[in-house]
Design an enzyme around this catalytic site. Structure first.
Site, PDB file in Angstrom:
ATOM      1  N   GLU B 278       0.825  -1.200   0.000  1.00 54.99           N
ATOM      2  CA  GLU B 278       0.000   0.000   0.000  1.00 54.99           C
ATOM      3  C   GLU B 278       0.872   1.268   0.000  1.00 54.99           C
ATOM      4  O   GLU B 278       0.572   2.230  -0.704  1.00 54.99           O
ATOM      5  CB  GLU B 278      -0.938  -0.011   1.213  1.00 54.99           C
ATOM      6  CG  GLU B 278      -2.247   0.719   0.968  1.00 54.99           C
ATOM      7  CD  GLU B 278      -3.342   0.309   1.954  1.00 54.99           C
ATOM      8  OE1 GLU B 278      -3.038  -0.307   3.000  1.00 54.99           O
ATOM      9  OE2 GLU B 278      -4.514   0.606   1.683  1.00 54.99           O
ATOM     10  N   GLU B 281       2.141   1.619  -3.379  1.00 51.51           N
ATOM     11  CA  GLU B 281       1.073   2.071  -4.272  1.00 51.51           C
ATOM     12  C   GLU B 281       0.860   3.578  -4.131  1.00 51.51           C
ATOM     13  O   GLU B 281       0.713   4.298  -5.128  1.00 51.51           O
ATOM     14  CB  GLU B 281      -0.227   1.313  -3.968  1.00 51.51           C
ATOM     15  CG  GLU B 281      -1.356   1.614  -4.960  1.00 51.51           C
ATOM     16  CD  GLU B 281      -2.678   0.951  -4.586  1.00 51.51           C
ATOM     17  OE1 GLU B 281      -2.726   0.180  -3.597  1.00 51.51           O
ATOM     18  OE2 GLU B 281      -3.674   1.223  -5.285  1.00 51.51           O
ATOM     19  N   CYS B 298      -8.823  -2.290   3.645  1.00 50.72           N
ATOM     20  CA  CYS B 298      -8.736  -3.455   4.540  1.00 50.72           C
ATOM     21  C   CYS B 298     -10.083  -3.859   5.106  1.00 50.72           C
ATOM     22  O   CYS B 298     -10.245  -4.954   5.596  1.00 50.72           O
ATOM     23  CB  CYS B 298      -7.844  -3.166   5.744  1.00 50.72           C
ATOM     24  SG  CYS B 298      -6.362  -2.302   5.358  1.00 50.72           S
ATOM     25  N   SER B 318      -7.500   1.744  -2.714  1.00 56.30           N
ATOM     26  CA  SER B 318      -6.271   0.998  -2.932  1.00 56.30           C
ATOM     27  C   SER B 318      -6.632  -0.350  -3.550  1.00 56.30           C
ATOM     28  O   SER B 318      -7.649  -0.946  -3.203  1.00 56.30           O
ATOM     29  CB  SER B 318      -5.561   0.788  -1.596  1.00 56.30           C
ATOM     30  OG  SER B 318      -4.632  -0.261  -1.710  1.00 56.30           O
ATOM     31  N   LYS B 357     -16.000  -9.906   7.266  1.00 56.52           N
ATOM     32  CA  LYS B 357     -14.985 -10.786   6.681  1.00 56.52           C
ATOM     33  C   LYS B 357     -15.602 -12.071   6.150  1.00 56.52           C
ATOM     34  O   LYS B 357     -15.069 -12.697   5.250  1.00 56.52           O
ATOM     35  CB  LYS B 357     -13.913 -11.115   7.720  1.00 56.52           C
ATOM     36  CG  LYS B 357     -13.036  -9.936   8.096  1.00 56.52           C
ATOM     37  CD  LYS B 357     -11.962  -9.669   7.061  1.00 56.52           C
ATOM     38  CE  LYS B 357     -11.266  -8.345   7.324  1.00 56.52           C
ATOM     39  NZ  LYS B 357     -10.437  -7.930   6.189  1.00 56.52           N
ATOM     40  N   GLU B 360     -16.577 -11.075   2.854  1.00 56.66           N
ATOM     41  CA  GLU B 360     -15.411 -10.837   2.002  1.00 56.66           C
ATOM     42  C   GLU B 360     -14.837 -12.138   1.445  1.00 56.66           C
ATOM     43  O   GLU B 360     -14.511 -12.222   0.261  1.00 56.66           O
ATOM     44  CB  GLU B 360     -14.326 -10.096   2.796  1.00 56.66           C
ATOM     45  CG  GLU B 360     -13.112  -9.725   1.946  1.00 56.66           C
ATOM     46  CD  GLU B 360     -11.994  -9.083   2.762  1.00 56.66           C
ATOM     47  OE1 GLU B 360     -11.745  -9.529   3.906  1.00 56.66           O
ATOM     48  OE2 GLU B 360     -11.365  -8.140   2.263  1.00 56.66           O
ATOM     49  N   GLU B 365     -13.940 -12.289  -6.244  1.00 57.75           N
ATOM     50  CA  GLU B 365     -12.568 -11.837  -6.522  1.00 57.75           C
ATOM     51  C   GLU B 365     -11.553 -12.596  -5.677  1.00 57.75           C
ATOM     52  O   GLU B 365     -10.354 -12.539  -5.960  1.00 57.75           O
ATOM     53  CB  GLU B 365     -12.415 -10.348  -6.187  1.00 57.75           C
ATOM     54  CG  GLU B 365     -13.296  -9.387  -6.981  1.00 57.75           C
ATOM     55  CD  GLU B 365     -14.625  -9.113  -6.281  1.00 57.75           C
ATOM     56  OE1 GLU B 365     -14.980  -9.865  -5.343  1.00 57.75           O
ATOM     57  OE2 GLU B 365     -15.317  -8.157  -6.692  1.00 57.75           O
ATOM     58  N   CYS B 502     -11.080  -2.214  14.405  1.00 55.54           N
ATOM     59  CA  CYS B 502     -11.393  -3.642  14.583  1.00 55.54           C
ATOM     60  C   CYS B 502     -11.542  -4.040  16.051  1.00 55.54           C
ATOM     61  O   CYS B 502     -12.210  -5.022  16.356  1.00 55.54           O
ATOM     62  CB  CYS B 502     -10.316  -4.502  13.944  1.00 55.54           C
ATOM     63  SG  CYS B 502      -9.978  -4.044  12.246  1.00 55.54           S
TER      64      CYS B 502
END
Lengths: 165, 573
Positions: B278, B281, B298, B318, B357, B360, B365, B502
């Site tokens: 990151e 990037e 994230c 990102s 999550k 996710e 993907e 989190c």
């Protein structure tokens, strides 16, 4: 009132444009106008209103379900309104209600799968002398009994099937 | 300063505050069901009634302001009778299946009934079971358990700015549901699980994958690998009754081995890897005139939020996958190859503070050749349940080290668990990448703490960097609207879906108030203070992974495994 499922995108756009203030105070009048035009509030209608007034769809659905006047399925070709006002209640409209549900197989607010019937409960039609009363596509049917109701539904079905042939 | 007389004691209160806030400060407990810290009161549930002695009226402590000379009783017979009746009435339309309820033992309603001595059904019949909404990958709704307190609705709307659910219908027929009573899976729900945290009953719970994980652990044919997120080790002990803010990293690793996991990896390792990718990037975007401000990626609830509500910011996200998915991708590629294990035999489990999550890991993907990189996600709460089920008593275990090579981490990867941690870790590494030197003081105070919006102006080498850190998506909305409106002083924005990050995720142990969340945060920063490796680029295992497999940050292999692209998502918003 159109009875078929219609998307009415242009008409909805016009209704929204008539409420140029984009104020959330306009929500209920907008929903009423859409229902008058389209017969019901479709998912597309709710999302368009939401985008226009910057309101989440869940909130609009919440407001609309608070009131009995809004429906979320298109009307059937025969829209049945059952009066559940006081006089009709005394004269046995609860039984009439059960009968209608049995005969046409849908609950209040719903439309049958073949789009033939839709059902709505109303509080009073101002025809207490005719209790218990129902109204089919604007036509009143007085002093309903199980026999009269069964006959009415059978006639409609027969007419529709002979039309289809 | 004004004074009140409460239960024959004189207490001081501040002008303008509510009775509840004054009572709480003086250690006088008044039960609540609908009250939410930091949001205006609604007075919906009436549990917090107290008696005003001169008028003998019951008033709600949560919504009533204090007045000088007020004389109140918090437990007069009238008060206790009213509270008890409220609970009895709530129970009159509630199912009687506490034994089978996911919330049993943690249920506010159950505890109130117990505390007020409700020993029999006073009215009504147990509610007939209504269909549960199990359509979502993360959250299950059981409307029959709902007491209509409205906390989930308010959290979703006022804190997260999502409004996936609202009250539907009226009176005795009212429920809480998404638009058109549809499933959560097709709604605008971002799966953050903050609604579960605030729910006083079992009406909302996580979609559990315990059975699937237990089956994999029992199957000798599978190779079961587990990763645990940075924020789990500082909260898991709460599941075993420990004080808040206790770090049990080593004991948790030992416990995961006792459960039968073949390898135990630390997601903080891939958090370090995320920082390498990151930060590179960001440097690349700044150098090549790429789209700024760059937004972190994230937090999977946040990703879905952008896809639904801010598709014009898709290019700002990102392209880095989250640490969980980076770990998953590496387990089923590099690790599988190196160990000579067929990746179809690997079951990849992750322990997360998060319900999103679960969503996710099921995204298309996040896998290759129809094999998901992460198979199952368990929350911190579910891990607590699994440990109790298997009889692994965490507090009695000797600490152990996570497995190599993905068990090594820097403290920069660890502080990902608190809002601001990703930014702090990124600034440390960016500083090194751009100047070749380490920062004199790695601790960056303005990025720490539980404030919903934090910002930093920093000079790194020749570059003046504007950074913002937000948590809670209502705050994210505000900052994106500013950027849309022309704000251009920001290069990098860290967004965490859950307020505080989190450590306060939707999968964390229940019953945490603000002070508990602060204790969790302090535990992470204590780890950062007390260990020597504090930057992601000094993680030797990360360096070795680049040498042996990935090549360089943003290289070909990285792009294939560690990066992805998201697209606009059509849902009913």
């Amino acid at each position: 009132m159109p009875t078929e499922e219609v998307t009415n995108a242009e008409e909805i756009e016009q209704i929204l444009a008539d409420h140029a203030g984009r104020s959330r105070d306009d929500l209920i009048p907008i929903l009423q106008e859409i229902q008058d035009t389209c017969g019901y509030l479709s998912r597309e209608a709710v999302t368009s209103v939401g985008r226009y007034l910057n309101l989440p769809a869940s909130k609009i659905y919440g407001v609309a379900t608070f009131y009995n006047q809004f429906r979320f399925e298109p009307l059937g070709r025969y829209h049945i309104q059952v009066c559940r006002g006081t006089a009709c209640h005394v004269k046995g409209s609860a039984g009439v209600m059960d009968m209608v549900i049995n005969e046409i197989g849908v609950q209040p607010g719903q439309t049958s799968r073949d789009r033939l019937f839709s059902l709505e409960v109303v509080a009073c039609m101002g025809a207490c002398g005719l209790a218990p009363v129902i109204c089919v596509n604007g036509e009143f049917h007085a002093k309903m009994t199980p026999r009269k109701l069964a006959q009415l539904v059978a006639e409609i079905r027969q007419k529709e099937s002979s039309n289809a042939e | 300063m004004i004074t009140l007389k409460v239960d024959n004691r004189t207490i001081e209160a501040n002008e303008g505050e509510t009775i509840l806030s004054a009572l709480n400060r003086h250690g006088i407990h008044v039960p609540t069901l609908c009250h939410m810290e930091e949001l205006p009161p609604t007075g919906a549930c009436r549990m917090c009634v107290v008696e005003q002695e001169d008028t003998a009226r019951l008033i709600t402590a949560c919504s009533h302001p204090v007045a000088d000379g007020m004389v109140l009783s918090t437990h007069s017979p009238k008060v206790l009778g009213a509270r008890r009746m409220i609970v009895e009435l709530l129970l009159s339309s509630h199912p009687d299946d506490c034994l089978y309820c996911s919330r049993s033992g943690k249920c506010d309603l159950q505890q109130l009934a117990e505390g007020l001595g409700v020993r029999r059904r006073a009215a009504g019949e147990p509610a007939p079971s209504t269909p549960m909404d199990v359509s979502g990958p993360s959250i299950i709704r059981d409307p029959s358990k709902c007491i209509l307190c409205g906390k989930c609705v308010r959290t979703c709307e006022e804190i997260q700015g999502v409004s996936a659910i609202d009250f539907v219908g009226r009176g005795s027929k009212a429920t809480v549901a998404p638009a058109f009573d549809e499933g959560l899976n097709v709604s605008s729900c971002i799966n953050c699980g903050q609604c579960i945290i605030v729910c006083p009953t079992g009406a909302l719970s996580e979609h559990s994958y315990l059975d699937e994980v237990a089956a994999a652990l029992a199957d000798p044919e599978t190779f079961v690998v587990v990763q645990h997120a940075p924020a789990v080790s500082v909260t898991l002990a709460e599941e075993f009754g420990a004080r808040t803010g206790k770090d049990v990293d080593g004991q948790m690793v030992a416990a995961l081995r006792r459960l039968g996991f073949d390898r135990v990896f630390d997601t903080s390792f891939t958090a370090d890897l995320t920082i390498m990718e990151e930060a590179s990037e960001l440097a690349h975007r700044v150098a090549t005139g790429g789209r700024l401000p760059m937004l972190t990626s994230c937090s999977p609830g946040w990703i879905k939020f952008v896809e639904q509500f801010y598709p014009d910011f898709m290019e700002n996200l990102s392209t880095c996958k989250s640490p969980q998915q980076m770990m998953g991708a590496i387990i089923k590629s590099f690790f599988a190859e190196r160990e000579g294990i067929d990746k179809r035999k690997i079951v990849s489990v992750s322990i997360m503070p998060c319900t999103a999550k679960k969503f996710e890991c099921q995204r298309p993907e996040m896998g290759r050749e129809y094999i998901p990189d992460v198979d199952y996600v368990l929350t911190t709460r579910e891990l607590g349940r699994l440990l109790r089920m298997y009889g692994v008593m965490l507090p009695s275990l000797e600490p152990e080290q996570a497995d190599n090579p993905f068990g090594e981490r820097s403290t920069a990867g660890k502080i990902f668990g608190a809002s601001g941690g990703v930014m702090e870790a990124a600034v440390r590494t960016a500083h090194f990448l751009l100047t070749g030197k380490e920062m004199d003081e790695p601790q960056i105070r303005p990025l720490r703490g539980l404030k919903g919006v934090k910002s930093l102006k920093a000079r790194i080498g020749d570059l003046e960097v504007g950074a913002a850190v937000v948590s809670g998506l209502g705050n994210a909305r505000a900052i994106l609207d500013e950027v849309r409106g022309g704000r251009d002083d920001l290069h990098f924005i860290e967004v965490m879906t859950c307020p505080g990050g989190c450590i306060a995720g939707g999968g964390q142990p229940l019953g945490a108030d603000l002070s508990a969340i602060r204790a969790r945060m302090k535990a992470l920063y204590k780890i950062d203070r007390s260990e020597p490796i504090r930057t992601s680029h000094s993680n030797t295992s990360v360096k070795r992974l680049y040498e042996e497999f990935l090549g360089e940050p943003l290289g070909h292999k990285s792009h294939e495994l560690l990066h992805t692209h998201y697209g606009k998502r059509e849902v009913m918003t």
